[in-house]
Design a protein around this motif. Sequence first.
Motif, short mmCIF file in Angstrom:
data_model
loop_
_atom_site.label_atom_id
_atom_site.label_comp_id
_atom_site.label_asym_id
_atom_site.label_seq_id
_atom_site.Cartn_x
_atom_site.Cartn_y
_atom_site.Cartn_z
N ARG A 238 0.81 -1.22 0.00
CA ARG A 238 0.00 0.00 0.00
C ARG A 238 0.84 1.26 0.00
NH1 ARG A 238 -4.99 -1.56 -0.04
NH2 ARG A 238 -5.59 -3.52 0.94
N ASP A 239 2.10 1.16 0.38
CA ASP A 239 2.97 2.33 0.31
C ASP A 239 3.59 2.51 -1.07
OD1 ASP A 239 4.89 0.36 0.15
OD2 ASP A 239 5.88 0.83 2.03
N GLY A 240 3.22 1.63 -2.03
CA GLY A 240 3.71 1.74 -3.39
C GLY A 240 4.93 0.91 -3.69
N SER A 241 5.59 0.39 -2.67
CA SER A 241 6.78 -0.44 -2.90
C SER A 241 6.36 -1.81 -3.42
CB SER A 241 7.58 -0.59 -1.61
OG SER A 241 6.82 -1.26 -0.62
N GLN A 242 7.30 -2.50 -4.04
CA GLN A 242 6.99 -3.79 -4.65
C GLN A 242 8.03 -4.83 -4.25
OE1 GLN A 242 6.71 -2.90 -8.91
NE2 GLN A 242 4.48 -2.68 -8.74
N ARG A 243 7.53 -6.08 -4.09
CA ARG A 243 8.39 -7.23 -3.87
C ARG A 243 8.18 -8.19 -5.03
NH1 ARG A 243 6.67 -8.07 2.49
NH2 ARG A 243 7.56 -6.09 3.25
N ARG A 244 9.28 -8.78 -5.47
CA ARG A 244 9.19 -9.60 -6.67
C ARG A 244 9.76 -11.00 -6.42
NH1 ARG A 244 10.59 -5.32 -11.59
NH2 ARG A 244 9.11 -3.73 -10.89
N TYR A 245 9.05 -11.98 -6.95
CA TYR A 245 9.47 -13.37 -6.88
C TYR A 245 9.38 -13.94 -8.30
CZ TYR A 245 7.89 -12.44 -2.09
OH TYR A 245 7.67 -11.89 -0.86
#
Length: 887
Positions: A238-245
Amino acid sequence: MLTIQNVTLNYAPELHGVESMPVVGWAINSDRKNVEQTSWQLQLSRDAAFSQIVFDSGKVADDRSQNITLSGIELAPSVWYFVRVKISDNHGQQSDWSEAAGFISGLPGDQWQAEFISVEGPEEKDSSKGTLLRNTFAIEDAAEVASVIVHASALGLYKLYVNGQKVGQDELAPGWTSYHHHLLYQTYDLTALVTVGDNAIAASVGAGWYKGDMSFNRKRNYYGDRTAFICQIVVTLRDGSQRRYGTDASWLGTDSPVLFSEIYDGEVYDARREIPGWHSVDCDTARWRQAEVVAGNKGVLHAQGASTVQAIDTLAPQALIVTPRGETVIDFGQNLTGWVAFRVRGRAGDKVTLRHFEVLDAEGNVYLDNLRTAKQRIDYTLSGAGEEAWHPSFTFQGFRYVHVECWPGEINAENFSAVVLHSQMASTGEFACSNPSLNQLHHNILWGLKGNFVDVPTDCPQRDERLGWTGDAQIFCRTASYLMQTRNFFAKWLRDLHYDQTAEGGVPHVVPDILSKKCDDNWLLSQGTHSAAAWADAAVINPWTLYLMYGDKEVLRQQYPSMKAWIEFMRAHAVDNKWSYKLQFGDWVALDAKEGSYFGATPNDLTCMAYYSWSTLLFAKAAKALGNQADYETYSALHRDIVDSFQREFFTPTGRLAARTQTAHILALYFNLVPDAFRARTIDTLVELLAEHDGHLVTGFVGTPYFCHALSENGRASEAWQLLLKDDFPSWLYQVKAGATTIWEHWDGIKPDGTMWSPDMNSFNHYAYGAIGEWLYRAAAGIDTDEEQPGFKHIRIKPVIGGDLTWLKARYRSGYGDIVVHWQVEPGGDTQRHVELRVTVPHNTRATVILPAECQLMATDNIAFSAINNECQATVGSGEYRFAYRL
């Protein structure tokens, strides 16, 4: 009241995966007539509540409600966006905001961190088995997660699962493209499927078009010899950051219960080998092996967005038959493309074997010969665990009938269903009239489209071919675009046409091209695998057709270099504008061919020059539409030169066309190659040639699509109707009378005595001759577009009344809304007919209604008609109208 309906993005209601701002359009609803939009405002937001607006156009004074392109908007990857619109009109009304249309942004090539992975070894290059791949990823705090998006593709075919559930509705993904240049990925929203903690993501992979046994050459590994899978999960907080797998060497894999799967030959599946919970978190993976990262060019990955292959419909059996030979056969009542789903009970090791085919032979027995080497066979081995439900995953069949060769216990038709597969496209055309045979013909044309628009426009869906023949796609493009929204389907395929063009601009006979350098031993294609007139011209005709039908400049821009390269290829091989190159199909399978030949009697020199002229003209028009004045002038001049050469080459000083065939005269008329002074003689000769065959056509692939147009556009509408309504061989309705439910490859695929045309090339689902559907909509119903205001912004309504029909009704769902034409005919008290014409014109468009000059107007709905160009014309705005006149 003014409202907005059907906001579209790239002509679709929703897009899953798009790397740039899509083309926006909308339809308008109002309770008034003559409604024209005067302004619009468009907003783009990161949320459906429009609290995170990232673009606001402000009020734009503009009457466009289709093909709105917005530049300068950079999309963040792997997130949802929402578009809404409000407008004002010429009556001073303003709409509220429309309902939002959403799209998920894609993942540009430079942002792929995932790798292609495989558990196939190089030694398995000849294997057609399936494999399974899996891993887990963690969601730590669901409250912080805004979305979970996955982008996935494969070298081969794949099905994606999360936590035991299949993701999305797509089948046969990622489809068939020119893989080395253009590999599509699909995008899915996983947000509702994931939970806090560990989540399982898994894929089932098959050979498909990538490494399977393909084409009538029956060769394999056209693109590579190992299947592979790639996916990248993007968790947006929700803060706009992204995690990728993503896929990497930490994934595990094993063999699947799919022991064999091929496009042509079907699937072998052993349910005893199923791994319980293989796509769930708690799967026991002790015996799984490590996946291997394999080479793959991520730079060719492109978002698909729309028009994926899906299971569109399900048909129940219509009959259970025992043939004279004792074969048990299920009849689904409709020739279709897809697969059979079934439910079965039995012991572990019991077998189900199904063979799919199109027609029964003259004695009512199973007929497989026209499949050539394609097995179209399903073998399923039961696990014995109660009722088992199954259908194949990585193949499809073309069939109406299924021979149940093996089944445990009693065969009950209720345990079977036929699942119809084709690319997802909105239905846009409806047609009905007082002649039931014409209604069935329309049905057959539509089902021919459904059966052959399985990711690429194939020639046929059943035998060992199923290739994207360019000639068929070119011939049928306009008809297809009346029946369904084909813009995204053809735009995708046309990219591959461009990628597969030769360095010199030659266009392959099939796209994707798997024939070049693979046909040295083929009796026909050893002569050449690219650049045949009418086939290669798909490079120009199809993009232009999409522009006419949708007003779409994006595909014109995308294909412009390809279009130009094809024109230049012809010019490079021309002497005095007469060109030729290796293998030419000419008027393929025309009935005026010599005995035993597939090549019609119309000279190749004529067909080549005619199409050279036509494509050059259309390319010049495309240049003008795109504002390229220099090219417009250059290629307009070239077109004039070609026409002059054609007339000098093929017309005698007295006006006789040198080639005395139906097709030669059709092309000369329809492509406007006839000197004005000789037009009357040319049409008279065409009618004579028709009469010589008792009103029957003897045309093939080149002449047939334009035959009725050439007649009706030159004052011979009655002959066009007579030709269409013939019901003996050869004719469209001969097939209808023979019980066809799709269009056949040959006019006499089944002969009057019940025997078959040669089995080497006798498809019963071959849509090319269904191109007559364009005449049903454009001429009989009279719904036509205007190239100066394409996409039906300005509509030409000019119905061709005839055929002893008492009524006809057609509807075309344009981007602006429904265009409806309904005419009824009643015999008058004298020799005249009384015609009532009802017309619906969608808002924000105008229509010119064109009636015969000789008609006597009786009711005009207060619309003033004028005599223009020897016709009776009136231009109207949006609304419903009723006209009555005598003929």
